[in-house]
Design a protein around this motif. Structure first.
Motif, PDB file in Angstrom:
ATOM      1  N   HIS A  81      73.366  43.328  96.707  1.00  0.00           N
ATOM      2  CA  HIS A  81      74.778  43.017  96.510  1.00  0.00           C
ATOM      3  C   HIS A  81      75.564  44.035  97.325  1.00  0.00           C
ATOM      4  CE1 HIS A  81      74.309  40.383  92.671  1.00  0.00           C
ATOM      5  NE2 HIS A  81      74.393  39.651  93.756  1.00  0.00           N
ATOM      6  N   TRP A 130      78.795  40.123  93.451  1.00  0.00           N
ATOM      7  CA  TRP A 130      78.986  41.574  93.332  1.00  0.00           C
ATOM      8  C   TRP A 130      79.653  42.002  92.032  1.00  0.00           C
ATOM      9  CZ3 TRP A 130      80.883  44.212  98.446  1.00  0.00           C
ATOM     10  CH2 TRP A 130      79.964  43.966  99.464  1.00  0.00           C
ATOM     11  N   ALA A 133      78.486  40.796  86.679  1.00  0.00           N
ATOM     12  CA  ALA A 133      77.639  41.226  85.555  1.00  0.00           C
ATOM     13  C   ALA A 133      78.427  41.575  84.299  1.00  0.00           C
ATOM     14  CB  ALA A 133      76.766  42.400  85.955  1.00  0.00           C
ATOM     15  N   TYR A 168      70.687  43.644  86.361  1.00  0.00           N
ATOM     16  CA  TYR A 168      71.618  44.165  87.363  1.00  0.00           C
ATOM     17  C   TYR A 168      71.480  45.677  87.459  1.00  0.00           C
ATOM     18  CZ  TYR A 168      74.353  39.873  87.922  1.00  0.00           C
ATOM     19  OH  TYR A 168      74.761  38.602  88.219  1.00  0.00           O
ATOM     20  N   TRP A 170      73.989  48.195  88.025  1.00  0.00           N
ATOM     21  CA  TRP A 170      75.444  48.113  87.928  1.00  0.00           C
ATOM     22  C   TRP A 170      76.091  49.483  88.028  1.00  0.00           C
ATOM     23  CZ3 TRP A 170      78.714  44.237  88.283  1.00  0.00           C
ATOM     24  CH2 TRP A 170      80.036  44.410  87.858  1.00  0.00           C
ATOM     25  N   SER A 177      77.979  45.483  91.407  1.00  0.00           N
ATOM     26  CA  SER A 177      76.513  45.417  91.386  1.00  0.00           C
ATOM     27  C   SER A 177      75.939  45.954  92.694  1.00  0.00           C
ATOM     28  CB  SER A 177      76.085  43.967  91.203  1.00  0.00           C
ATOM     29  OG  SER A 177      74.690  43.819  91.400  1.00  0.00           O
ATOM     30  N   ALA A 180      70.568  42.766  92.060  1.00  0.00           N
ATOM     31  CA  ALA A 180      70.256  42.035  90.834  1.00  0.00           C
ATOM     32  C   ALA A 180      69.002  41.190  91.025  1.00  0.00           C
ATOM     33  CB  ALA A 180      71.425  41.151  90.429  1.00  0.00           C
TER      34      ALA A 180
END
Length: 184
Positions: A81, A130, A133, A168, A170, A177, A180
């Motif tokens: 991402h 992106w 999540a 993810y 994150w 992100s 993922a």
């Protein structure tokens, strides 16, 4: 010295002081040095047995109450991402019923406040994925241990894995992100 020169010196001193404080705050917030520092982790991964198909019929055996070895419940490949990210994600159930998530051969950028999340949100490739999540529920398994290598994270016993089809990496600080994987 004239009053005008004294005023200008004070203004320049104040501007320089504000700029210095601004640089310190920006450095603390963005942590740019992390772009140049890799943290490699090499934790022992559970050995998951893979059964080879057999041509001979299997004898009838009463199943044991718990498996003798860890069982892979799901697997997925990380996609990139915000940052280039690769590796394999596995969810494994141990013989005692506990579950872990493994990150295998992880390679991503180091960053501030990056967490491993099980998420309700499906994985979407590209820029559109992106920021998704945190749009729905997630379970935070903790801060990422390093940006390279093999890592193991415990999954709480009360987590319904069927509700979380994605993993993810994150960045909580910037709500984005790094990468993922779908594990459904």
């Amino acid at each position: 010295m004239s009053r005008g020169n004294v005023s200008k010196k004070w203004v320049i001193t104040i501007i320089a002081g504000v700029a210095a404080v601004g640089l310190v705050v920006a450095a603390a917030l963005f942590q740019p040095w992390l772009l140049f520092v890799d943290v490699e982790v090499d934790e022992a991964l559970p050995a998951v047995e893979t059964a080879e198909p057999s041509a001979a019929p299997m004898p009838t055996v009463t199943p044991s109450p718990e498996p003798a070895a860890p069982v892979q419940l799901s697997v997925g490949e990380l996609i990139s991402h915000e940052h280039e990210t690769t590796g394999t994600v596995r969810i494994i159930e141990n013989p005692d019923g506990s579950r872990v998530l493994t990150l295998e051969n992880l390679s991503t950028s180091n960053g501030p406040d990056v967490h491993v999340w099980l998420a309700e949100t499906p994985v979407v490739p590209g820029f559109d994925g992106w920021f998704l999540a945190d749009d729905a529920g997630y379970v935070d398994l903790g801060t990422i241990k390093g940006n390279l290598g093999n890592q193991v994270y415990e999954i709480p016993a009360d987590v319904d894995l069927g509700a979380y089809p994605s993993v993810y990496l994150w960045c909580a600080q910037f709500a984005v992100s790094f990468g993922a994987a779908s594990v459904a």
